[in-house]
Design an enzyme around this catalytic site. Sequence first.
Site, PDB file in Angstrom:
ATOM      1  N   SER A  62      32.307   5.816  -4.353  1.00 38.30           N
ATOM      2  CA  SER A  62      31.963   6.855  -5.323  1.00 38.30           C
ATOM      3  C   SER A  62      30.822   7.730  -4.819  1.00 38.30           C
ATOM      4  CB  SER A  62      31.549   6.216  -6.642  1.00 38.30           C
ATOM      5  OG  SER A  62      32.540   5.329  -7.074  1.00 38.30           O
TER       6      SER A  62
HETATM    7  N1  SAM Z   1      31.889   1.106  -6.641  1.00 41.67           N
HETATM    8  C1  SAM Z   1      32.699   1.238  -5.479  1.00 41.67           C
HETATM    9  C2  SAM Z   1      31.867   1.583  -4.311  1.00 41.67           C
HETATM   10  O1  SAM Z   1      30.714   1.709  -4.435  1.00 41.67           O
HETATM   11  O2  SAM Z   1      32.464   1.667  -3.261  1.00 41.67           O
HETATM   12  C3  SAM Z   1      33.767   2.260  -5.642  1.00 41.67           C
HETATM   13  C4  SAM Z   1      34.919   1.691  -6.215  1.00 41.67           C
HETATM   14  S1  SAM Z   1      36.379   2.590  -6.152  1.00 41.67           S
HETATM   15  C5  SAM Z   1      35.983   4.078  -6.919  1.00 41.67           C
HETATM   16  C6  SAM Z   1      37.312   1.703  -7.295  1.00 41.67           C
HETATM   17  C7  SAM Z   1      37.809   0.381  -6.802  1.00 41.67           C
HETATM   18  O3  SAM Z   1      38.382  -0.283  -7.893  1.00 41.67           O
HETATM   19  C8  SAM Z   1      38.875   0.461  -5.748  1.00 41.67           C
HETATM   20  O4  SAM Z   1      38.449  -0.196  -4.613  1.00 41.67           O
HETATM   21  C9  SAM Z   1      40.074  -0.254  -6.370  1.00 41.67           C
HETATM   22  O5  SAM Z   1      40.788  -1.022  -5.416  1.00 41.67           O
HETATM   23  C10 SAM Z   1      39.368  -1.134  -7.356  1.00 41.67           C
HETATM   24  N2  SAM Z   1      40.197  -1.626  -8.467  1.00 41.67           N
HETATM   25  C11 SAM Z   1      41.141  -0.985  -9.194  1.00 41.67           C
HETATM   26  N3  SAM Z   1      41.646  -1.805 -10.128  1.00 41.67           N
HETATM   27  C12 SAM Z   1      40.988  -2.990  -9.990  1.00 41.67           C
HETATM   28  C13 SAM Z   1      41.056  -4.212 -10.681  1.00 41.67           C
HETATM   29  N4  SAM Z   1      41.901  -4.427 -11.725  1.00 41.67           N
HETATM   30  N5  SAM Z   1      40.248  -5.205 -10.296  1.00 41.67           N
HETATM   31  C14 SAM Z   1      39.385  -5.042  -9.272  1.00 41.67           C
HETATM   32  N6  SAM Z   1      39.303  -3.891  -8.590  1.00 41.67           N
HETATM   33  C15 SAM Z   1      40.081  -2.873  -8.942  1.00 41.67           C
END
Ligand code: SAM
Length: 658
Positions: A62
């Site tokens: 993000s």
């Molecule tokens: N906070 C993170 C960072 O600093 O890199 C960014 C995260 S990214 C915007 C969102 C993440 O949520 C992705 O890696 C995706 O694979 C994960 N995601 C989506 N659905 C999920 C779930 N049900 N459980 C765990 N992770 C999930």
Amino acid sequence: MPDFTREREQMVERQIAGRGLSSRHLLAAMREVPRHEFVPDDLAAQAYEDSPLPIEAEQTISQPYIVALMIEAAEIAPGDRVLEIGAGSGYAAAVMSRIADRVVAIERHAELAELARSRMERLGYDNVEIVQGDGSKGWPSEAPYEAIIAAASGSHIPEVLMRQLSTGGTLVMPVGEPAAVQHLVKVRRLGEEDFEQEDLGPVRFVPLIGEHGWRDGGSGPGSAPPRSIEDQIGQAAEPLSDVDQPDFGALFDRFADARVVLLGEASHGTSEFYRARAAITKRLIAEHGFDIVAVEADWPDAAFIDRYVRHRPRREGEEAAFQRFPTWMWRNTDVDAFIRWLREHNAGCPPGAMAGFYGLDLYNLGSSMRAVIDYLEDVDPEAAKLARERYGCLQPWSRDPALYGRLAMSEGYARCEAPVLEMLRELQRKRWDYVDQDGEEWLDAAANARLVKNAEAYYRAMYHGGPESWNLRDTHMFETLCQLLEAKGPQSKAVVWAHNSHIGNAAFTEMGQIRDELNIGQLVKERFGERARLIGFGTHGGTVAAATDWDAAMEVKTVRPSLPGSYERLCHDSGVPRFLLDLREGGHEVLRESLMEPRLERFIGVIYRPETERWSHYAQAILPSQFDGWVWYDETRAVTPIGPEPREGEDETYPFGL
Ligand code: SAM
């Protein structure tokens, strides 16, 4: 590799503090964590730019400002236990670990989880645990958390996550369709069942994919289909076991702290509705002290049954119960089984603790007049003579009281209004003389006298059209219920069986909103608030016992599949064949909201005309405001009527004999 200290400092100054985020702990943490360690090597030089960046598994890290915004909004502080959903690169978890005591971060992609884990190890951030799995369910084993942050957007905030918050804890999560602008929502838990929500503005995130998120579309962010209302229903639905299983009734224990539980039905001839209501009622009586069963039936007919179930003697010369149209509504095998159970249950109770069976309706004018006269014959023969005279005014129309209404209209005045009112007043005046002889019998006579008075007005109002007659009838039913509760004392509790149109709060249906009609459900809610629980019943298709016209013969008719766009069709499309949907406030809030848009709901009474179904049987309603609970049977069958012939082996107290 350069250490990027200057870039990092600039990032914090310009993008974070410069945009108004000021938490001391947050700014310090963002100065400390080397963001370039969390992106693929070839993007390290861009790590401190004001934008999200692509990472492995087609995901993103993000934008720094968004990470900071969420951390500040979640009010993360030293000493906190924090859960992150969507660890991605692990960057946000790393920043939070510099502030909080412990961070659990869940990532669904194994590849990302592994990379994030190795970064934490390399940096020596040993208060972070990276877990691989579906974070939409949270991580209950370490709950409760002071803060939960979801870095992926859901269609709603999963209740299961809200419940993992500590009291006072905060959850921050983007909500909205994939590939669209979403809203960052902040939820604070104020108490066990008390949550407050705030919208922090528009954001854009990858979708949360999992059990309580979107379905996996398989081709990356933005491709997952939105979670439909049908799916939401399917998820909130609590499957019903067979009515004979003990856990069937137990599912309704949540409503047992109410003073009044109203159980509806979507037709007057569906076996499943009767059997489910019987099972719930048995549980409420046997386990929760309910002692009144009040049904949408005429008072004198139900009184006959009441004498049977409470082991009281049958009255001499009394007409057997439920001889008039629509007989199948009460003379059916399901009601029969229930009243037998009630009699047996009562056999083990002292008379004061027995549960009674009462009628709330006012159609059987003739029997009510007779009951008042018979009662007075026993306790006050002089008064009985007077009663005969007064009721003599209505007597010619007792078989067809609607004709009296027509006459009153053509005459321009109500010739029987005064005498029937006087009769009721007199009975009430002499209450204390009569009650000494037999309180139960007085209650019965007074209820009959009130019924005659209200029925007189009801039949007149019928001829004027408009909502008046319906409102008189439902007000009568409500008052009868209140008088029963009052007569039985403050500990008494009632179960009511009546059609959905009587028990679902009319203020949230076409009845109240367009036709100015009220009903028992609405009046009970106004009087008892949360100590009244209204439970509606619905079906998609099958068969139903109903007539084509008033006074016509009962037929077993095929119920048409529910109309597209109706609540029934949504329930059908949930794919769960029978279930309870708990619609109480503070429960499935997102589902409640989805169901708040007015939709069609089907109402089948004693008449069913499939040919004109849309116009004769559907009306708009707002289901979650109309009911506290919704019981669904996808496929239902007609009741089996009991004929008028005496049943073999029955003693003469049995109410369905002749
Ligand atoms: N906070 C993170 C960072 O600093 O890199 C960014 C995260 S990214 C915007 C969102 C993440 O949520 C992705 O890696 C995706 O694979 C994960 N995601 C989506 N659905 C999920 C779930 N049900 N459980 C765990 N992770 C999930």
